[in-house]
Design a protein around this motif. Structure first.
Motif, mmCIF file in Angstrom:
data_model
loop_
_atom_site.group_PDB
_atom_site.id
_atom_site.type_symbol
_atom_site.label_atom_id
_atom_site.label_comp_id
_atom_site.label_asym_id
_atom_site.label_seq_id
_atom_site.Cartn_x
_atom_site.Cartn_y
_atom_site.Cartn_z
ATOM 1 N N ARG A 358 38.671 3.120 -13.809
ATOM 2 C CA ARG A 358 40.089 3.115 -13.436
ATOM 3 C C ARG A 358 40.899 4.108 -14.275
ATOM 4 N NH1 ARG A 358 41.372 -1.335 -10.277
ATOM 5 N NH2 ARG A 358 39.573 -1.613 -8.887
ATOM 6 N N THR A 359 40.486 4.296 -15.540
ATOM 7 C CA THR A 359 41.202 5.263 -16.381
ATOM 8 C C THR A 359 41.090 6.656 -15.788
ATOM 9 O OG1 THR A 359 40.799 3.920 -18.347
ATOM 10 C CG2 THR A 359 41.378 6.225 -18.697
ATOM 11 N N ALA A 360 39.866 6.977 -15.353
ATOM 12 C CA ALA A 360 39.675 8.279 -14.721
ATOM 13 C C ALA A 360 40.502 8.389 -13.445
ATOM 14 C CB ALA A 360 38.190 8.506 -14.427
ATOM 15 N N GLU A 361 40.499 7.286 -12.650
ATOM 16 C CA GLU A 361 41.281 7.295 -11.418
ATOM 17 C C GLU A 361 42.774 7.418 -11.710
ATOM 18 O OE1 GLU A 361 40.235 3.786 -9.371
ATOM 19 O OE2 GLU A 361 38.179 4.413 -8.923
ATOM 20 N N LEU A 362 43.244 6.658 -12.746
ATOM 21 C CA LEU A 362 44.667 6.717 -13.090
ATOM 22 C C LEU A 362 45.059 8.096 -13.596
ATOM 23 C CD1 LEU A 362 45.238 3.257 -14.811
ATOM 24 C CD2 LEU A 362 46.111 4.013 -12.608
ATOM 25 N N THR A 363 44.158 8.708 -14.359
ATOM 26 C CA THR A 363 44.454 10.061 -14.854
ATOM 27 C C THR A 363 44.630 11.015 -13.683
ATOM 28 O OG1 THR A 363 43.194 9.608 -16.870
ATOM 29 C CG2 THR A 363 43.631 11.910 -16.335
ATOM 30 N N SER A 364 43.694 10.904 -12.737
ATOM 31 C CA SER A 364 43.793 11.754 -11.551
ATOM 32 C C SER A 364 45.042 11.420 -10.741
ATOM 33 C CB SER A 364 42.530 11.571 -10.696
ATOM 34 O OG SER A 364 42.629 12.327 -9.507
ATOM 35 N N ALA A 365 45.319 10.086 -10.611
ATOM 36 C CA ALA A 365 46.498 9.682 -9.851
ATOM 37 C C ALA A 365 47.780 10.145 -10.529
ATOM 38 C CB ALA A 365 46.512 8.169 -9.673
ATOM 39 N N ASN A 366 47.819 10.097 -11.874
ATOM 40 C CA ASN A 366 49.017 10.556 -12.597
ATOM 41 C C ASN A 366 49.245 12.038 -12.367
ATOM 42 O OD1 ASN A 366 49.735 8.101 -13.640
ATOM 43 N ND2 ASN A 366 48.486 8.323 -15.485
ATOM 44 N N ALA A 367 48.130 12.784 -12.358
ATOM 45 C CA ALA A 367 48.279 14.222 -12.112
ATOM 46 C C ALA A 367 48.838 14.464 -10.715
ATOM 47 C CB ALA A 367 46.921 14.914 -12.285
ATOM 48 N N ARG A 368 48.274 13.697 -9.729
ATOM 49 C CA ARG A 368 48.783 13.855 -8.367
ATOM 50 C C ARG A 368 50.240 13.407 -8.267
ATOM 51 N NH1 ARG A 368 43.731 11.580 -7.226
ATOM 52 N NH2 ARG A 368 44.726 9.587 -6.716
ATOM 53 N N MET A 369 50.568 12.305 -8.980
ATOM 54 C CA MET A 369 51.951 11.808 -8.934
ATOM 55 C C MET A 369 52.915 12.805 -9.560
ATOM 56 S SD MET A 369 53.386 8.161 -10.285
ATOM 57 C CE MET A 369 52.218 7.320 -9.220
ATOM 58 N N SER A 370 52.480 13.427 -10.668
ATOM 59 C CA SER A 370 53.346 14.434 -11.306
ATOM 60 C C SER A 370 53.596 15.585 -10.357
ATOM 61 C CB SER A 370 52.705 14.920 -12.601
ATOM 62 O OG SER A 370 52.536 13.853 -13.515
ATOM 63 N N GLN A 371 52.531 15.992 -9.662
ATOM 64 C CA GLN A 371 52.679 17.071 -8.693
ATOM 65 C C GLN A 371 53.605 16.652 -7.554
ATOM 66 O OE1 GLN A 371 48.957 18.427 -7.139
ATOM 67 N NE2 GLN A 371 49.856 20.031 -5.849
ATOM 68 N N GLU A 372 53.448 15.395 -7.077
ATOM 69 C CA GLU A 372 54.305 14.913 -6.001
ATOM 70 C C GLU A 372 55.750 14.816 -6.453
ATOM 71 O OE1 GLU A 372 52.707 11.252 -4.712
ATOM 72 O OE2 GLU A 372 50.915 12.121 -3.767
#
Length: 626
Positions: A358-372
């Motif tokens: 989940r940490t890896a997923e959250l890291t990826s999701a945070n990057a996508r969220m920052s981009q969004e």
């Protein structure tokens, strides 16, 4: 069957509960029986003491009266009176009556009297009373018959004259030739019954007939405790022992024996009429032959002891059961705890793996969220820019509509300036400076007017900022009217202005001017086909809620009902095709909402349409912001 054997309740097998129930029932039965036997034995012991006490008191109380007739028959005057009988002197009869009254008074009995052989009472202690025994015939009484036949007699019965029960003792008056009469005494047992009364107990004396003759319960007196044969009933009626009344059976039910001296029975509860109560009945022979003393003892305390024993056994079983359940639950809790620890270790291991994933997923999701987020910020900025462009486009559209009028407004001064400048040059050539200077001054005034008009156009056309400040509604209306003044004049529209002096609202100046120009432009379009063209602009001072109502009213044909509901939506217009995009009122609505105001439209009953803007007064807004 197998499932029944292995069934469990609260962790205990079902057979265990059944065994506990059987054990509980057995112990409860034994404990209750033991408590019953012990309590009844104690009650019986108390009853034995009571019987001994009642027997002693009966013997003591009645024994002292038994000698009274024997004492009376030794008196010489008594013998003399019986010998002379009808020929006795009045003085002798009076002397005997007086003597009997003295004996009765000293003994404390009911009456003492002297009886002839035929059963007639010839002298009595109550000779001078209304219910005197003198003259009464008692030949039918057993105590009189027994006295003449055996020398003494005893009898319990109800008095013929008084109707009151009592105990009778009699002794024969003997001389050498035989009995010449008898002396008798009547005793009341009321004092004895009162002394025997004990709460929750009953005591009684039963004679040889089985009839209750002495009782602490008055209602039971002269009732039979055992069946009376018809022959015996006839004898009782002949002796008038109970004053001729029929002997009724005492309504009780014998339940069972306790021992040789006692039994259990249901007797009427004398404290609660109509109810029955369980008693232990104990009996003992009375000092007088043929009589017996019976005492009834309430067994409610024994029943109470049974309940206590049952409660005690139940409490022990509950404590034992709770302790057993606690032990079982404790063992189960330990087992569950160990099981939970194992499960927790497994869960922790799985959780660590899950956390890494989940940490890896959250890291990826945070990057996508920052981009969004960045893209959304850019989109919002682009939207704001588009809105400003749309507002500016609306202004340019209005300017385009006013182009013809503005051209006319500028052409007239330009022609005048050309003419005046030519005339000024001619005046200078003629050496006439004064007219030339006058023309130049007129040219200057015309240029100022043109500059004022172009300045208003420049202010109207520039891109507005976003700052909201207090704006004079009078100035905003005047600037907007100036922009469309040529059209108002050319189309012969009467404009009525009623804006209260000093009215200030909270808005952006150029946007407020654009809103008023848009509303004036729509009003001019609405009145163009009409013969009477009138536009009214009204604004009153702030009301008590700090609101300013601004209205633009026209004398046109009004707004179609199907359009009115969607009037402020984009691309909704009432103008002919090619003359409008339907964005003017949509832009106006957005600008008004940006001021914190509300805009609405309605058709008037007398005709025409009215647009209303509910502004917040600048003073109230300023106070709120301050």
């Amino acid at each position: 069957m197998r499932s029944f054997v292995h069934a469990r309740v609260c962790g205990v097998p079902l057979w265990g509960w059944l065994a506990a129930a059987v054990l509980y029932a057995g112990l409860a039965t034994v404990a209750m029986e033991f408590a019953w036997q012990r309590s009844v034995s104690a009650i019986a012991a108390v009853g034995g003491y009571r019987l001994d006490l009642y027997a002693a008191s009966l013997k003591s109380e009645l024994g002292r009266y038994e000698m009274v007739p024997s004492i009376v028959v030794r008196q010489d005057s008594v013998h003399a009176l019986l010998r002379e009988r009808t020929g006795a002197q009045p003085t002798l009869l009076h002397a005997v009556d007086t003597y009997l009254a003295a004996v009765n008074r000293e003994a404390g009995s009911v009456a003492v009297y002297l009886i002839e052989p035929d059963g007639t009472v010839i002298a009595a202690s109550n000779w001078d009373q209304t219910l005197s025994f003198v003259g009464t015939n008692v030949s039918y009484r057993p105590y009189f018959k027994d006295a003449l036949a055996n020398g003494s007699g005893r009898f319990f019965g109800i008095g013929t004259n008084t109707g009151e029960p009592g105990l009778y003792y009699a002794s024969a008056v003997r001389e050498p030739n035989g009995a010449i009469g008898a002396a008798a005494v009547k005793i009341s047992v009321d004092a004895l019954e009162s002394a025997w009364r004990v709460p929750a107990e009953a005591a009684m004396v039963v004679d040889a007939n089985g009839v209750v003759v002495i009782s602490t319960v008055p209602a039971w007196k002269f009732m039979a405790v055992r069946p009376i044969t018809p022959d015996r009933q006839t004898q009782i009626q002949a002796s008038r022992q109970y004053a001729g009344r029929a002997v009724e059976p005492l309504p009780y039910q014998r339940l069972g024996d306790w021992d040789t001296t006692g039994w259990f029975a249901q007797f009427p509860d004398w404290t609660h009429p109509g109810r029955y109560k369980r008693f232990l009945a104990l009996s003992k022979p009375a000092p007088q032959a043929g009589d017996s003393i019976v005492v009834l003892l309430d067994v409610a305390p024994a029943r109470h002891q049974q309940y206590l024993a049952l409660a005690f056994v139940t409490g022990l079983f509950l404590i034992a059961g709770l302790y057993g359940l606690y032990a079982i639950q404790h063992r189960r809790a330990i087992a569950e705890k160990l099981k939970a620890q194992d499960a927790l270790r497994g869960a922790n291991e799985r959780l660590e793996v899950t956390v890494r994933q989940r940490t890896a997923e959250l890291t990826s999701a945070n990057a996508r969220m920052s981009q969004e987020i960045a893209e959304r910020i850019r989109a919002e900025q682009s939207l704001r820019d588009s809105q400003q462009e749309l507002v500016h486009a609306g202004k340019l559209a209005v300017l385009g509509q006013m182009a013809a009028g503005l051209t006319h407004e500028l052409n007239q001064p330009l022609v005048a300036i050309r003419t005046l400048s030519d005339n000024a040059r001619t005046f200078f050539e003629r050496n006439q400076p004064a007219p030339a200077i006058a023309n130049l001054e007129r040219i200057s005034r015309l240029v100022d007017g043109m500059a004022l008009l172009t300045g208003e156009l420049k202010t109207f056309a520039r891109r507005p900022g976003v700052e909201r400040v207090p704006v004079s509604l009078n100035e905003a209306v005047n600037h907007a009217v100036l922009l469309v003044e040529s059209r108002i004049r050319d189309e012969r529209v009467r404009l009525d202005l009623h804006v209260a002096a000093g009215t200030t609202v909270y808005a952006e100046p150029s946007q407020l001017q654009q809103v008023i120009v848009n509303l004036l432009g729509n009003a001019l379009d609405a009145v163009a086909p009409e013969a009477q063209r009138t536009i009214a602009i009204d604004a009153h001072e702030p009301d008590e809620h700090g609101r300013v109502l601004f209205t633009v009213t026209d004398s046109g044909a009004g707004i179609a009902p199907e359009v009115l509901a969607h009037l402020f939506e984009p691309f909704v217009t009432t103008k002919p095709r090619g003359r409008g995009l339907g964005l003017g009122l949509a832009i106006t609505s957005r600008l008004v909402e940006g001021f914190g105001a509300r805009i609405s439209a309605a058709n008037l009953p007398e005709g025409g349409a009215q647009f209303r803007i509910d502004f917040v007064a600048a003073t109230v807004q300023g106070t709120a912001n301050g």
